[in-house]
Design a protein around this motif. Structure first.
Motif, PDB file in Angstrom:
ATOM      1  N   SER A 106       5.342 -39.398   6.840  1.00 20.04           N
ATOM      2  CA  SER A 106       4.474 -40.383   6.189  1.00 20.04           C
ATOM      3  C   SER A 106       4.625 -41.756   6.818  1.00 20.04           C
ATOM      4  O   SER A 106       3.637 -42.453   7.081  1.00 20.04           O
ATOM      5  CB  SER A 106       4.789 -40.480   4.695  1.00 20.04           C
ATOM      6  N   VAL A 161      -4.528 -45.930   2.120  1.00 25.02           N
ATOM      7  CA  VAL A 161      -5.078 -44.941   1.178  1.00 25.02           C
ATOM      8  C   VAL A 161      -5.860 -43.874   1.938  1.00 25.02           C
ATOM      9  O   VAL A 161      -5.714 -42.676   1.666  1.00 25.02           O
ATOM     10  CB  VAL A 161      -5.964 -45.635   0.117  1.00 25.02           C
ATOM     11  N   VAL A 162      -6.666 -44.290   2.898  1.00 27.62           N
ATOM     12  CA  VAL A 162      -7.429 -43.326   3.707  1.00 27.62           C
ATOM     13  C   VAL A 162      -6.477 -42.433   4.498  1.00 27.62           C
ATOM     14  O   VAL A 162      -6.698 -41.222   4.612  1.00 27.62           O
ATOM     15  CB  VAL A 162      -8.418 -44.065   4.635  1.00 27.62           C
ATOM     16  N   VAL A 215      -3.367 -41.578   3.682  1.00 22.64           N
ATOM     17  CA  VAL A 215      -2.756 -40.626   2.744  1.00 22.64           C
ATOM     18  C   VAL A 215      -3.729 -39.491   2.455  1.00 22.64           C
ATOM     19  O   VAL A 215      -3.361 -38.310   2.496  1.00 22.64           O
ATOM     20  CB  VAL A 215      -2.333 -41.326   1.430  1.00 22.64           C
ATOM     21  N   ALA A 216      -4.977 -39.830   2.163  1.00 21.89           N
ATOM     22  CA  ALA A 216      -5.979 -38.817   1.839  1.00 21.89           C
ATOM     23  C   ALA A 216      -6.250 -37.899   3.031  1.00 21.89           C
ATOM     24  O   ALA A 216      -6.393 -36.683   2.866  1.00 21.89           O
ATOM     25  CB  ALA A 216      -7.276 -39.480   1.386  1.00 21.89           C
ATOM     26  N   GLY A 258      -4.590 -34.805   1.866  1.00 18.12           N
ATOM     27  CA  GLY A 258      -5.578 -34.531   0.841  1.00 18.12           C
ATOM     28  C   GLY A 258      -5.311 -35.368  -0.406  1.00 18.12           C
ATOM     29  O   GLY A 258      -4.306 -36.051  -0.518  1.00 18.12           O
ATOM     30  N   TRP A 259      -6.221 -35.322  -1.329  1.00 20.82           N
ATOM     31  CA  TRP A 259      -6.104 -36.148  -2.538  1.00 20.82           C
ATOM     32  C   TRP A 259      -4.907 -35.750  -3.395  1.00 20.82           C
ATOM     33  O   TRP A 259      -4.362 -36.571  -4.126  1.00 20.82           O
ATOM     34  CB  TRP A 259      -7.390 -36.120  -3.344  1.00 20.82           C
ATOM     35  N   GLU A 260      -4.469 -34.502  -3.306  1.00 17.36           N
ATOM     36  CA  GLU A 260      -3.291 -34.095  -4.081  1.00 17.36           C
ATOM     37  C   GLU A 260      -2.014 -34.758  -3.554  1.00 17.36           C
ATOM     38  O   GLU A 260      -1.000 -34.804  -4.235  1.00 17.36           O
ATOM     39  CB  GLU A 260      -3.127 -32.573  -4.111  1.00 17.36           C
ATOM     40  N   HIS A 261      -2.073 -35.301  -2.350  1.00 19.37           N
ATOM     41  CA  HIS A 261      -0.933 -35.991  -1.760  1.00 19.37           C
ATOM     42  C   HIS A 261      -0.555 -37.242  -2.578  1.00 19.37           C
ATOM     43  O   HIS A 261       0.587 -37.670  -2.562  1.00 19.37           O
ATOM     44  CB  HIS A 261      -1.266 -36.377  -0.325  1.00 19.37           C
ATOM     45  N   PHE A 262      -1.516 -37.792  -3.314  1.00 20.15           N
ATOM     46  CA  PHE A 262      -1.251 -38.978  -4.125  1.00 20.15           C
ATOM     47  C   PHE A 262      -0.317 -38.681  -5.300  1.00 20.15           C
ATOM     48  O   PHE A 262       0.209 -39.594  -5.904  1.00 20.15           O
ATOM     49  CB  PHE A 262      -2.556 -39.590  -4.639  1.00 20.15           C
ATOM     50  N   GLN A 263      -0.115 -37.419  -5.624  1.00 22.86           N
ATOM     51  CA  GLN A 263       0.799 -37.050  -6.702  1.00 22.86           C
ATOM     52  C   GLN A 263       2.248 -37.300  -6.305  1.00 22.86           C
ATOM     53  O   GLN A 263       3.120 -37.377  -7.159  1.00 22.86           O
ATOM     54  CB  GLN A 263       0.612 -35.582  -7.082  1.00 22.86           C
ATOM     55  N   THR A 292       3.287 -41.432  -0.729  1.00 19.68           N
ATOM     56  CA  THR A 292       2.172 -42.381  -0.740  1.00 19.68           C
ATOM     57  C   THR A 292       2.671 -43.785  -0.446  1.00 19.68           C
ATOM     58  O   THR A 292       2.115 -44.498   0.395  1.00 19.68           O
ATOM     59  CB  THR A 292       1.446 -42.347  -2.097  1.00 19.68           C
TER      60      THR A 292
END
Length: 106
Positions: A6, A47-48, A50-51, A55-60, A65
């Motif tokens: 990351s 943010v882009v 990370v997504a 994917g959007w589940e990565h924000f969990q 993040t």
């Protein structure tokens, strides 16, 4: 994705982000306005990133993040101050992409 991945991904994005930020910046803007624009764009790029990388589940995963956002922000500010500004590349892009009229913001 690990924390190191990351941070690495964030740093890679952040290293080239000042060149993209220079397209938006204007020479007539104050240093404070330029800093706010740079930080906001770094957070959006984070943010882009990370997504795109997880994917959007990565924000969990808050730690991953945060590591990515921090990597983008730190790398963008550092490479601008140490590479892109002294080499005059970013200021040249800023001047070349600015309209010739008056666009004072700050």
């Amino acid at each position: 994705m690990s924390t190191l991945d990351s941070i690495t991904t964030g740093a890679q994005v952040g290293a080239v982000l000042p060149l993209l930020t220079a397209i938006v910046q204007r020479p007539a803007w104050s240093a404070e306005v330029k800093k706010v624009v740079a930080v906001v764009l770094a957070l959006v790029a984070g943010v882009v990133t990370v997504a795109a990388s997880g994917g959007w589940e990565h924000f969990q995963h808050g730690t991953l993040t945060f590591a990515t956002l921090t990597g983008v922000l730190a790398a963008s500010q550092t490479t601008y101050d140490l590479v892109w500004k002294p080499s005059k590349v970013a200021p040249a892009i800023e001047s070349a992409t600015s309209p010739k009229g008056s666009d004072q913001i700050g």
